[in-house]
Design an enzyme around this catalytic site. Structure first.
Site, short mmCIF file in Angstrom:
data_model
loop_
_atom_site.label_atom_id
_atom_site.label_comp_id
_atom_site.label_asym_id
_atom_site.label_seq_id
_atom_site.Cartn_x
_atom_site.Cartn_y
_atom_site.Cartn_z
CB CYS A 55 -0.91 -0.01 1.23
SG CYS A 55 -2.03 1.41 1.28
CB CYS A 59 -1.63 3.97 8.13
SG CYS A 59 -2.72 4.57 6.82
CB CYS A 62 -0.85 -0.01 8.29
SG CYS A 62 -1.61 -1.29 7.25
CB CYS A 99 -15.22 -7.61 7.03
SG CYS A 99 -14.47 -6.00 6.72
CB CYS A 130 -18.32 -5.38 6.10
SG CYS A 130 -17.48 -3.87 6.63
CB CYS A 190 -18.19 -0.35 9.35
SG CYS A 190 -17.09 -1.21 10.49
NE ARG A 262 -19.11 -4.30 13.22
CZ ARG A 262 -20.17 -5.11 13.11
NH1 ARG A 262 -20.12 -6.32 13.64
NH2 ARG A 262 -21.26 -4.72 12.49
N1 SAM Z 1 -6.69 0.32 3.20
C1 SAM Z 1 -7.97 0.54 3.74
C2 SAM Z 1 -8.03 1.69 4.69
O1 SAM Z 1 -7.03 2.06 5.28
O2 SAM Z 1 -9.13 2.23 4.86
C3 SAM Z 1 -8.58 -0.69 4.38
C4 SAM Z 1 -7.78 -1.61 5.26
S1 SAM Z 1 -7.11 -0.94 6.77
C5 SAM Z 1 -6.04 -2.26 7.22
C6 SAM Z 1 -8.46 -0.99 7.91
C7 SAM Z 1 -8.21 -0.54 9.33
O3 SAM Z 1 -7.48 -1.53 10.03
C8 SAM Z 1 -7.40 0.73 9.56
O4 SAM Z 1 -8.15 1.89 9.39
C9 SAM Z 1 -7.00 0.57 11.01
O5 SAM Z 1 -7.97 1.17 11.86
C10 SAM Z 1 -6.99 -0.94 11.21
N2 SAM Z 1 -5.61 -1.42 11.46
C11 SAM Z 1 -4.63 -1.56 10.55
N3 SAM Z 1 -3.49 -1.98 11.12
C12 SAM Z 1 -3.75 -2.12 12.45
C13 SAM Z 1 -2.97 -2.50 13.57
N4 SAM Z 1 -1.67 -2.82 13.45
N5 SAM Z 1 -3.55 -2.53 14.78
C14 SAM Z 1 -4.86 -2.18 14.92
N6 SAM Z 1 -5.64 -1.81 13.88
C15 SAM Z 1 -5.10 -1.76 12.67
C1 DTB Z 2 -11.09 -2.52 11.58
O1 DTB Z 2 -11.34 -1.47 12.15
N1 DTB Z 2 -10.32 -3.50 12.07
C2 DTB Z 2 -10.17 -4.57 11.12
C3 DTB Z 2 -11.20 -4.18 10.03
N2 DTB Z 2 -11.57 -2.85 10.40
C4 DTB Z 2 -10.85 -4.28 8.62
C5 DTB Z 2 -8.77 -4.68 10.61
C6 DTB Z 2 -7.75 -4.91 11.68
C7 DTB Z 2 -6.43 -5.10 11.04
C8 DTB Z 2 -5.36 -5.44 12.00
C9 DTB Z 2 -4.01 -5.55 11.37
C10 DTB Z 2 -3.88 -6.66 10.37
O2 DTB Z 2 -4.30 -7.81 10.61
O3 DTB Z 2 -3.24 -6.42 9.31
FE1 SF4 Z 3 -2.82 1.23 3.40
FE2 SF4 Z 3 -2.72 0.09 5.77
FE3 SF4 Z 3 -3.21 2.69 5.60
FE4 SF4 Z 3 -5.09 0.94 4.77
S1 SF4 Z 3 -4.35 1.21 6.86
S2 SF4 Z 3 -4.40 2.79 3.71
S3 SF4 Z 3 -3.76 -0.70 3.99
S4 SF4 Z 3 -1.31 1.65 4.97
#
Ligand code: SAM
Ligand code: DTB
Ligand code: SF4
Length: 349
Positions: A55, A59, A62, A99, A130, A190, A262
């Protein structure tokens, strides 16, 4: 306990709730919870990463951001047939909601038909759908709705004033804009956030304020505890006191009384006792299955044992003619939205 649907929460009010003695806060949250839901029911959702890693965003939490070295390999978008196989397995394991997540800044228009095919197929299995695909244009949101999508996940993640310390490649307003397009398309929203990123309690109040004061409460509010992944900038952040997480869930329940709250990422590292407190504080959904998107989640056996220990029932969803959610757990058919009995659904008696 009144379950007011307010959109004018002041920061001080939310901070005052977060500051309450824990037993008082839990009592208030549990009272709101039972006024709006059956507190013995917890929805079981399954997550699938349909496009992992690579990506372009930054973030700080992430593991899927290309720029951090986390060991997550980038994949291309899965084929719809493979997604449907995973959805069938999730349904067989007891999930009622599926989801699909993609590591995109936003989908390309050419991706939408393939995602639409996945959504239509999952919906046809009788699962609630979702998707979380990044920022959406109004037309993309409309196309997902037409495909049968129920909810779109797009998180505010944290308080507006802390956001810039976590993400620089898009701003808060971008997120609010996407949420607006999602609502305008008639999709359920959501929207939640992450706690444990080094924010203060006042900033957790700021996240809750931003969520509760959206034009409509998110239908679903995921509260994630940061999963610290080596290689991401937030790895090594001081661990949040677990009771702060419970407090955040409780205030989400009080301020967004009718939303699904959730208990999302971070459960793998939680004790059963901490999860029980989160559920007592008003969380009514968990992710089920040994993986979230790229990180771990408790084993199915552990969750089944937890449900048994706590006397909880999964909340499978079907839809009656008028579109209300009906839980069919434990052999009985009862409404999931137990707020207002609807004669049209045969639940009045
Ligand atoms: N790329 C899309 C976005 O950012 O909207 C969708 C996927 S993103 C992984 C969805 C959500 O997962 C993020 O907004 C964040 O709140 C959560 N998330 C990602 N990495 C995480 C982590 N290491 N711990 C907790 N939540 C995480
Ligand atoms: C959300 O708020 N939590 C979920 C779902 N929306 C998509 C994702 C959590 C991702 C945690 C890090 C991972 O497994 O990569
Ligand atoms: Fe990309 Fe992760 Fe940010 Fe979603 S949360 S936009 S997958 S870097």
């Amino acid at each position: 306990m009144p379950s007011e649907t307010r959109h004018d929460w002041r920061r001080e009010e939310l901070l005052a709730l977060l500051d309450l003695p824990l037993p008082e806060l839990l009592f208030r949250a549990a009272s709101v919870h039972r006024a709006n839901f059956d507190p013995a029911e917890v929805q079981v959702s399954t997550l699938l990463s349909v496009k992992t890693g690579g990506c372009p965003e930054d973030c700080g939490y992430c593991p899927q951001a290309q720029r951090y070295h986390t060991g997550v390999d980038a994949t291309k978008l899965m084929d719809a047939a493979d997604v449907l196989e995973k959805a069938r397995q999730a349904k067989a394991a007891g999930a009622s909601r599926f989801c699909m997540g993609a590591a995109w800044r936003s989908p390309k228009d050419r991706d939408i038909p393939k995602v639409a095919e996945m959504i239509a197929g999952v919906k046809a299995l009788g699962l609630e759908t979702c998707a979380t695909l990044g920022m959406l244009s109004p037309a993309q949101a409309g196309a997902l709705k037409d495909a049968g999508l129920d909810y779109y996940n797009h998180n505010l993640d944290t308080a507006p004033e802390f956001y810039g310390e976590v993400i620089q490649t898009r701003d808060y307003q971008d997120r609010l804009d996407t949420l607006g397009h999602v609502r305008d398309a008639g999709l359920k929203t959501c929207c939640g956030g992450i706690v444990g990123m080094g924010e203060t309690r006042a900033q957790r109040a700021g996240l809750l304020q931003a969520l509760a004061n959206l034009p409509a409460h998110p239908d679903s509010v995921p509260i994630n505890r940061l999963v610290q992944v080596p290689g991401t900038p937030l790895a090594g952040t001081a661990e949040l006191d677990p009771f702060e997480f419970v407090r955040t869930i409780a205030v989400a329940r009080i301020t967004m009384p009718r939303s699904m709250v959730r208990l999302s990422a971070g459960r793998e590292a939680m004790s059963d006792e901490l999860q029980a407190l989160c559920i007592a504080a008003g969380a009514n959904s968990i992710f089920y299955g040994e993986k979230l998107l790229t990180t771990g989640n408790p084993d199915v056996e552990r969750d089944q044992a937890l449900f048994a220990r706590l006397g909880l029932r999964p909340m499978p969803l079907v839809h009656c003619e008028s579109g209300h959610g009906i839980a069919t757990g434990a052999g009985a058919t009862v409404h999931a939205d137990i707020l207002e009995p609807s004669p049209a659904c045969g639940r009045a008696a």
